[in-house]
Design a protein around this motif. Structure first.
Motif, PDB file in Angstrom:
ATOM      1  N   ILE A  38       0.838  -1.206   0.000  1.00 50.47           N
ATOM      2  CA  ILE A  38       0.000   0.000   0.000  1.00 50.47           C
ATOM      3  C   ILE A  38       0.873   1.257   0.000  1.00 50.47           C
ATOM      4  O   ILE A  38       0.626   2.201  -0.769  1.00 50.47           O
ATOM      5  CB  ILE A  38      -0.986  -0.014   1.188  1.00 50.47           C
ATOM      6  CG1 ILE A  38      -2.046  -1.110   0.973  1.00 50.47           C
ATOM      7  CG2 ILE A  38      -1.639   1.358   1.374  1.00 50.47           C
ATOM      8  CD1 ILE A  38      -2.908  -1.398   2.185  1.00 50.47           C
ATOM      9  N   GLY A  41       2.394   1.549  -3.316  1.00 55.66           N
ATOM     10  CA  GLY A  41       1.362   1.931  -4.273  1.00 55.66           C
ATOM     11  C   GLY A  41       1.145   3.432  -4.309  1.00 55.66           C
ATOM     12  O   GLY A  41       0.990   4.021  -5.383  1.00 55.66           O
ATOM     13  N   LEU A  46       0.068   4.150  -8.282  1.00 53.52           N
ATOM     14  CA  LEU A  46      -0.557   3.089  -9.061  1.00 53.52           C
ATOM     15  C   LEU A  46      -1.813   3.595  -9.762  1.00 53.52           C
ATOM     16  O   LEU A  46      -2.511   4.481  -9.248  1.00 53.52           O
ATOM     17  CB  LEU A  46      -0.945   1.915  -8.155  1.00 53.52           C
ATOM     18  CG  LEU A  46       0.169   1.120  -7.484  1.00 53.52           C
ATOM     19  CD1 LEU A  46      -0.408  -0.055  -6.722  1.00 53.52           C
ATOM     20  CD2 LEU A  46       1.216   0.668  -8.471  1.00 53.52           C
ATOM     21  N   TRP A  51      -4.421  -0.709  -8.598  1.00 55.51           N
ATOM     22  CA  TRP A  51      -4.971  -0.756  -7.235  1.00 55.51           C
ATOM     23  C   TRP A  51      -6.008  -1.864  -7.112  1.00 55.51           C
ATOM     24  O   TRP A  51      -6.041  -2.590  -6.114  1.00 55.51           O
ATOM     25  CB  TRP A  51      -5.597   0.585  -6.844  1.00 55.51           C
ATOM     26  CG  TRP A  51      -4.610   1.556  -6.264  1.00 55.51           C
ATOM     27  CD1 TRP A  51      -4.240   2.752  -6.792  1.00 55.51           C
ATOM     28  CD2 TRP A  51      -3.866   1.415  -5.046  1.00 55.51           C
ATOM     29  NE1 TRP A  51      -3.309   3.361  -5.980  1.00 55.51           N
ATOM     30  CE2 TRP A  51      -3.061   2.569  -4.898  1.00 55.51           C
ATOM     31  CE3 TRP A  51      -3.793   0.432  -4.071  1.00 55.51           C
ATOM     32  CZ2 TRP A  51      -2.206   2.756  -3.820  1.00 55.51           C
ATOM     33  CZ3 TRP A  51      -2.947   0.617  -2.984  1.00 55.51           C
ATOM     34  CH2 TRP A  51      -2.167   1.774  -2.871  1.00 55.51           C
ATOM     35  N   CYS A  54      -4.289  -5.165  -6.852  1.00 57.45           N
ATOM     36  CA  CYS A  54      -3.668  -5.324  -5.524  1.00 57.45           C
ATOM     37  C   CYS A  54      -4.722  -5.608  -4.457  1.00 57.45           C
ATOM     38  O   CYS A  54      -4.542  -6.509  -3.628  1.00 57.45           O
ATOM     39  CB  CYS A  54      -2.864  -4.075  -5.160  1.00 57.45           C
ATOM     40  SG  CYS A  54      -1.336  -3.887  -6.107  1.00 57.45           S
TER      41      CYS A  54
END
Length: 122
Positions: A38, A41, A46, A51, A54
């Motif tokens: 996170i 990211g 991202l 996202w 993920c």
């Protein structure tokens, strides 16, 4: 048969998640990596699609870890002695978590390595 209200069912589910986090080492490891992904990211900005991938993978791995813990608890409840079927149940559930974790790492590398390489080549 009487069913509990939704809020109670939600409370039971949250309690199960908390118990798993308190008692199981592996879910703590998964959560640490999830937190790191996170952070990365946000740092690498991202895309929405990245996202979504993920988040889907977070849910998959954590859910399978919860199911693995539930299977282990039920097997332990049924027998304290060694039994080949108990071993198969536990090992297979752990294998499901492992496969999802490996797939998540591979997909994470596909997402993040190009971003890291473009940053390094600046």
């Amino acid at each position: 048969m009487h069913k509990d209200p939704f809020y109670k069912s939600l409370g039971y589910a949250i309690s199960g998640i908390i118990q798993c986090i308190q008692k199981e080492r592996n879910i703590k490891i998964h959560l640490v990596f999830m937190f790191l992904v996170i952070i990365c990211g946000f740092l690498f900005r991202l895309s929405i699609t990245e996202w979504l991938v993920c988040i889907l993978l977070f849910g998959l791995v954590i859910s399978l870890e919860l199911v693995n813990t539930a299977i282990e608890a039920v097997v332990d409840l049924c027998t304290q002695e060694y039994h080949p079927l108990a071993k198969i149940a536990k090992d297979t559930a752990a294998g499901a978590v492992l496969i999802s974790a490996i797939a998540s790492v591979v997909i994470g590398l596909i997402i993040f390595v190009p971003k890291i390489l473009s940053l390094v080549s600046l």
